[in-house]
Scaffold this active site. Structure first.
Site, PDB file in Angstrom:
ATOM      1  N   ASP A 160      13.780  20.672  13.656  1.00 52.85           N
ATOM      2  CA  ASP A 160      13.353  19.275  13.637  1.00 52.85           C
ATOM      3  C   ASP A 160      14.078  18.539  14.761  1.00 52.85           C
ATOM      4  O   ASP A 160      15.132  17.941  14.559  1.00 52.85           O
ATOM      5  CB  ASP A 160      13.667  18.629  12.272  1.00 52.85           C
ATOM      6  N   SER A 220      -5.497   9.429   1.565  1.00 55.40           N
ATOM      7  CA  SER A 220      -5.515   9.836   2.982  1.00 55.40           C
ATOM      8  C   SER A 220      -6.914   9.903   3.599  1.00 55.40           C
ATOM      9  O   SER A 220      -7.041   9.988   4.818  1.00 55.40           O
ATOM     10  CB  SER A 220      -4.843  11.203   3.136  1.00 55.40           C
ATOM     11  N   HIS A 276      -6.407  20.847   0.536  1.00 50.80           N
ATOM     12  CA  HIS A 276      -5.487  19.724   0.776  1.00 50.80           C
ATOM     13  C   HIS A 276      -4.984  19.162  -0.563  1.00 50.80           C
ATOM     14  O   HIS A 276      -5.104  17.971  -0.829  1.00 50.80           O
ATOM     15  CB  HIS A 276      -6.192  18.633   1.607  1.00 50.80           C
ATOM     16  N   THR A 317       0.196   7.834  -0.268  1.00 54.37           N
ATOM     17  CA  THR A 317       0.364   9.102   0.444  1.00 54.37           C
ATOM     18  C   THR A 317       1.656   9.074   1.252  1.00 54.37           C
ATOM     19  O   THR A 317       2.219   8.012   1.522  1.00 54.37           O
ATOM     20  CB  THR A 317      -0.788   9.308   1.448  1.00 54.37           C
ATOM     21  N   ASP A 359      -3.462  25.055   3.255  1.00 48.15           N
ATOM     22  CA  ASP A 359      -3.892  23.979   2.351  1.00 48.15           C
ATOM     23  C   ASP A 359      -4.622  22.893   3.134  1.00 48.15           C
ATOM     24  O   ASP A 359      -5.325  22.081   2.543  1.00 48.15           O
ATOM     25  CB  ASP A 359      -2.659  23.371   1.655  1.00 48.15           C
ATOM     26  N   GLY A 387       0.040  18.523  -2.436  1.00 46.24           N
ATOM     27  CA  GLY A 387       0.825  17.416  -3.002  1.00 46.24           C
ATOM     28  C   GLY A 387       0.308  16.944  -4.359  1.00 46.24           C
ATOM     29  O   GLY A 387       0.811  15.965  -4.905  1.00 46.24           O
ATOM     30  N   TYR A 388      -0.711  17.633  -4.893  1.00 43.24           N
ATOM     31  CA  TYR A 388      -1.369  17.130  -6.104  1.00 43.24           C
ATOM     32  C   TYR A 388      -0.692  17.574  -7.397  1.00 43.24           C
ATOM     33  O   TYR A 388      -1.309  18.243  -8.236  1.00 43.24           O
ATOM     34  CB  TYR A 388      -2.821  17.590  -6.137  1.00 43.24           C
ATOM     35  N   ARG A 443      -0.808  19.039   8.088  1.00 44.00           N
ATOM     36  CA  ARG A 443      -2.104  18.578   8.573  1.00 44.00           C
ATOM     37  C   ARG A 443      -2.753  19.726   9.332  1.00 44.00           C
ATOM     38  O   ARG A 443      -2.087  20.443  10.093  1.00 44.00           O
ATOM     39  CB  ARG A 443      -1.962  17.363   9.504  1.00 44.00           C
ATOM     40  N   GLU A 482     -11.361  18.573   8.217  1.00 47.74           N
ATOM     41  CA  GLU A 482     -11.628  18.307   6.791  1.00 47.74           C
ATOM     42  C   GLU A 482     -12.630  17.162   6.680  1.00 47.74           C
ATOM     43  O   GLU A 482     -12.594  16.241   7.480  1.00 47.74           O
ATOM     44  CB  GLU A 482     -10.326  17.890   6.076  1.00 47.74           C
TER      45      GLU A 482
HETATM   46  N1  LIG Z   1      -0.936  18.892   1.950  1.00 46.13           N
HETATM   47  C1  LIG Z   1      -0.609  17.789   1.320  1.00 46.13           C
HETATM   48  O1  LIG Z   1      -1.116  17.530   0.236  1.00 46.13           O
HETATM   49  C2  LIG Z   1       0.395  16.860   1.902  1.00 46.13           C
HETATM   50  C3  LIG Z   1       0.595  16.789   3.257  1.00 46.13           C
HETATM   51  N2  LIG Z   1       1.531  15.952   3.777  1.00 46.13           N
HETATM   52  C4  LIG Z   1       1.723  15.928   5.235  1.00 46.13           C
HETATM   53  O2  LIG Z   1       3.025  16.428   5.512  1.00 46.13           O
HETATM   54  C5  LIG Z   1       3.613  15.602   6.485  1.00 46.13           C
HETATM   55  C6  LIG Z   1       5.105  15.667   6.342  1.00 46.13           C
HETATM   56  O3  LIG Z   1       5.491  15.012   5.129  1.00 46.13           O
HETATM   57  P1  LIG Z   1       7.010  14.604   4.883  1.00 46.13           P
HETATM   58  O4  LIG Z   1       7.882  15.782   4.990  1.00 46.13           O
HETATM   59  O5  LIG Z   1       7.073  13.846   3.633  1.00 46.13           O
HETATM   60  O6  LIG Z   1       7.242  13.619   6.090  1.00 46.13           O
HETATM   61  P2  LIG Z   1       8.611  13.163   6.692  1.00 46.13           P
HETATM   62  O7  LIG Z   1       8.292  12.067   7.629  1.00 46.13           O
HETATM   63  O8  LIG Z   1       9.619  12.948   5.628  1.00 46.13           O
HETATM   64  O9  LIG Z   1       9.098  14.437   7.531  1.00 46.13           O
HETATM   65  C7  LIG Z   1       8.435  14.940   8.670  1.00 46.13           C
HETATM   66  C8  LIG Z   1       9.493  15.524   9.572  1.00 46.13           C
HETATM   67  O10 LIG Z   1       8.859  16.146  10.689  1.00 46.13           O
HETATM   68  C9  LIG Z   1       9.715  15.943  11.801  1.00 46.13           C
HETATM   69  N3  LIG Z   1       9.010  16.190  13.046  1.00 46.13           N
HETATM   70  C10 LIG Z   1       8.215  15.359  13.739  1.00 46.13           C
HETATM   71  N4  LIG Z   1       7.760  15.990  14.854  1.00 46.13           N
HETATM   72  C11 LIG Z   1       8.284  17.253  14.829  1.00 46.13           C
HETATM   73  C12 LIG Z   1       8.171  18.380  15.683  1.00 46.13           C
HETATM   74  N5  LIG Z   1       7.440  18.362  16.811  1.00 46.13           N
HETATM   75  N6  LIG Z   1       8.839  19.518  15.349  1.00 46.13           N
HETATM   76  C13 LIG Z   1       9.594  19.574  14.213  1.00 46.13           C
HETATM   77  N7  LIG Z   1       9.756  18.516  13.380  1.00 46.13           N
HETATM   78  C14 LIG Z   1       9.084  17.376  13.684  1.00 46.13           C
HETATM   79  C15 LIG Z   1      10.190  14.507  11.623  1.00 46.13           C
HETATM   80  O11 LIG Z   1      11.370  14.278  12.369  1.00 46.13           O
HETATM   81  C16 LIG Z   1      10.430  14.456  10.136  1.00 46.13           C
HETATM   82  O12 LIG Z   1      11.752  14.772   9.800  1.00 46.13           O
HETATM   83  C17 LIG Z   1       3.024  14.212   6.241  1.00 46.13           C
HETATM   84  O13 LIG Z   1       3.064  13.439   7.405  1.00 46.13           O
HETATM   85  C18 LIG Z   1       1.618  14.536   5.823  1.00 46.13           C
HETATM   86  O14 LIG Z   1       0.809  14.575   6.953  1.00 46.13           O
HETATM   87  C19 LIG Z   1       2.331  15.216   2.971  1.00 46.13           C
HETATM   88  C20 LIG Z   1       2.161  15.250   1.618  1.00 46.13           C
HETATM   89  C21 LIG Z   1       1.142  16.028   0.971  1.00 46.13           C
HETATM   90  O1  LIG Z   2       0.501  12.309   1.076  1.00 47.31           O
HETATM   91  C1  LIG Z   2      -0.154  12.789   2.016  1.00 47.31           C
HETATM   92  O2  LIG Z   2       0.096  12.585   3.211  1.00 47.31           O
HETATM   93  C2  LIG Z   2      -1.285  13.675   1.708  1.00 47.31           C
HETATM   94  O3  LIG Z   2      -1.690  14.470   2.496  1.00 47.31           O
HETATM   95  C3  LIG Z   2      -1.900  13.512   0.369  1.00 47.31           C
HETATM   96  O4  LIG Z   2      -1.204  14.142  -0.638  1.00 47.31           O
HETATM   97  C4  LIG Z   2      -3.322  13.958   0.378  1.00 47.31           C
HETATM   98  O5  LIG Z   2      -3.986  13.486  -0.764  1.00 47.31           O
HETATM   99  P1  LIG Z   2      -5.124  12.366  -0.712  1.00 47.31           P
HETATM  100  O6  LIG Z   2      -4.459  11.095  -0.337  1.00 47.31           O
HETATM  101  O7  LIG Z   2      -6.112  12.731   0.331  1.00 47.31           O
HETATM  102  O8  LIG Z   2      -5.655  12.337  -2.093  1.00 47.31           O
END
Ligand SMILES: NC(=O)C1=CN([C@@H]2O[C@H](COP(=O)(O)OP(=O)(O)OC[C@H]3O[C@@H](n4cnc5c(N)ncnc54)[C@H](O)[C@@H]3O)[C@@H](O)[C@H]2O)C=CC1
Ligand SMILES: O=C(O)C(=O)[C@H](O)COP(=O)(O)O
Length: 375
Positions: free
Chosen positions: A147, A45, A255, A67, A233, A258-259, A209, A238
């Site tokens: 959602d 990311s 952040h 990611t 997180d 997800g790790y 985010r 960042e």
């Molecule tokens: N902290 C970390 O390490 C990680 C962070 N992330 C972040 O989390 C985000 C979400 O991941 P997933 O759940 O896998 O994505 P996803 O795309 O499966 O789900 C996101 C959901 O948010 C909904 N959404 C969009 N706008 C909205 C709003 N205004 N109000 C309520 N719901 C809304 C969408 O309809 C969707 O169902 C990613 O886009 C990424 O930015 C993801 C993985 C790891």
């Molecule tokens: O999958 C995402 O979206 C994430 O936020 C990642 O888990 C963050 O990890 P890095 O890609 O920055 O290592």
């Protein structure tokens, strides 16, 4: 074939080693010069994948981001250039869901409270939000989902408005992508006005985010509202989070929600599968063979499981307190933030632990642990 890969992506050698020559790079500082002769680019990311980075990369035919989020990738630009792009939807959803659940157990213990009986609002009911809801429901909690996008798409789960969720929830966990435009944009979704709606003693978790919450407004709010507890997180700006905000969070991490080892392996594996498909090759490696056995691979229990014992069990796969402690010692410089991410000791998911079949754990607990993900 030249493959440029982020140095923080595990299992690249094992999966891509037969496909070409691999060069590892620091993803945050990647330059156009470094990618100019690449055929394949594998990022995470922290790499902004856009025209400025890729204009000279004329051989490039595949970009993969291991990611869930794609906000760092100019997807339209790649499509114009006819460069295949894939991300890894859902790869680390379980890790994020478990992080949120374990953080809630930690907060309960820290404040002499119980998680049991609380109402949890999940904002964003996609992969990570659903994974968090699965853990919470397994533990018997009432979960509210907000959602509006899914609701409009005809998802048949029950949804509530954000206002209604805020009015009812004891705990709010954020799981939306970052979007800057449109009716449902999430940039500063939690601004000063929204924060002021929070009920007394709300716990607010952000694992999606940083910019979904106005971080300056959050500092001002939290300085007046110590009853509200924060788990953060992700951060605005960042790798330079605001120091005042770190100090105000109960649990703070760089952040890494997800790790998990499984999550990272799944991410790399999904890119491997896609690249093989694009190249017309058979993907003959297996994900399971990549993962090492876990040091606590089996558990036996005899009595009913208390909340404290569930937390103890959870700490076998992930002790959030360790990351929180390390983060507070290193976040003050961008290098510290990124070093901690780079050197993160991968935690495991609940699925790394097997419940022994002759275990004497109470049947209700047994089924709860299975739904949580224990094998
Ligand atoms: N902290 C970390 O390490 C990680 C962070 N992330 C972040 O989390 C985000 C979400 O991941 P997933 O759940 O896998 O994505 P996803 O795309 O499966 O789900 C996101 C959901 O948010 C909904 N959404 C969009 N706008 C909205 C709003 N205004 N109000 C309520 N719901 C809304 C969408 O309809 C969707 O169902 C990613 O886009 C990424 O930015 C993801 C993985 C790891
Ligand atoms: O999958 C995402 O979206 C994430 O936020 C990642 O888990 C963050 O990890 P890095 O890609 O920055 O290592």
């Amino acid at each position: 074939m030249k493959i440029i890969a982020d140095e923080n992506m595990p299992y690249v050698d094992a999966l891509f080693g037969d496909l070409g020559e691999i060069e590892y790079v620091n993803g945050r500082n990647l330059t156009a010069e470094q990618v100019s002769d690449a055929d394949v680019l594998l990022v995470r990311s922290v790499t902004k994948v856009n025209a400025a980075l890729l204009n000279n990369a004329q051989k490039l035919k595949f970009v993969g981001s291991a990611t869930i989020g794609t906000d760092h990738v100019a997807v339209d630009y790649l499509a114009e250039r006819k460069i295949h792009f894939t991300n890894a939807p859902g790869c680390n959803a379980t890790a994020v869901g478990e992080y949120a659940f374990i953080a809630m157990l930690e907060l309960a213990q820290r404040f002499g409270d119980t998680l049991q009986g609380k109402v949890v609002g999940i904002v964003g009911a996609g992969n990570t939000g659903t994974a968090a809801a699965k853990c919470l429901e397994a533990y018997g909690l009432k979960v509210l989902l907000c959602d509006p996008v899914k609701a409009e798409q005809g998802d048949n789960r029950e949804f509530v408005s954000l206002d209604s969720l805020i009015a009812q929830a004891d705990i709010i966990s954020l799981h939306v992508p970052i979007t800057k435009v449109g009716e449902h944009k999430t940039w500063y979704l939690f601004d000063e006005a929204r924060l002021n709606q929070l009920r007394p003693n709300t716990w607010l978790l952000n694992c999606c985010r940083g910019e979904v919450i106005d971080n300056r407004a959050l500092i001002a709010f939290k300085q007046q509202r110590d009853d509200v507890k924060l788990v953060l997180d992700v951060w605005e700006g960042e790798p330079n989070p605001m120091a005042e905000l770190v100090a105000l969070a109960e649990f703070a991490t760089p952040h890494i929600a997800g790790y998990s080892l499984e999550g990272k392996a799944r991410g790399t594996f999904m890119l491997y599968q896609k690249l093989c498909e694009v190249l017309g090759l058979e993907a003959n490696k297996s994900l399971a063979s990549l993962l090492p056995p876990f040091q606590f691979s089996q558990v036996y229990r005899q009595n009913e499981l208390s909340e404290g014992q569930l937390l103890t069990l959870s700490r076998l796969v992930y002790d959030l307190r360790d990351d929180d402690r390390k983060f507070r010692g290193c976040f003050a410089t961008a290098a510290g933030f990124d070093q901690m991410r780079k050197n993160h000791t991968y935690r495991r998911e609940y699925s790394a632990i097997a419940l022994k079949s002759e275990t004497l754990v109470a049947p209700a607990d047994h089924s709860m642990l299975r739904i949580l993900g224990f094998n």
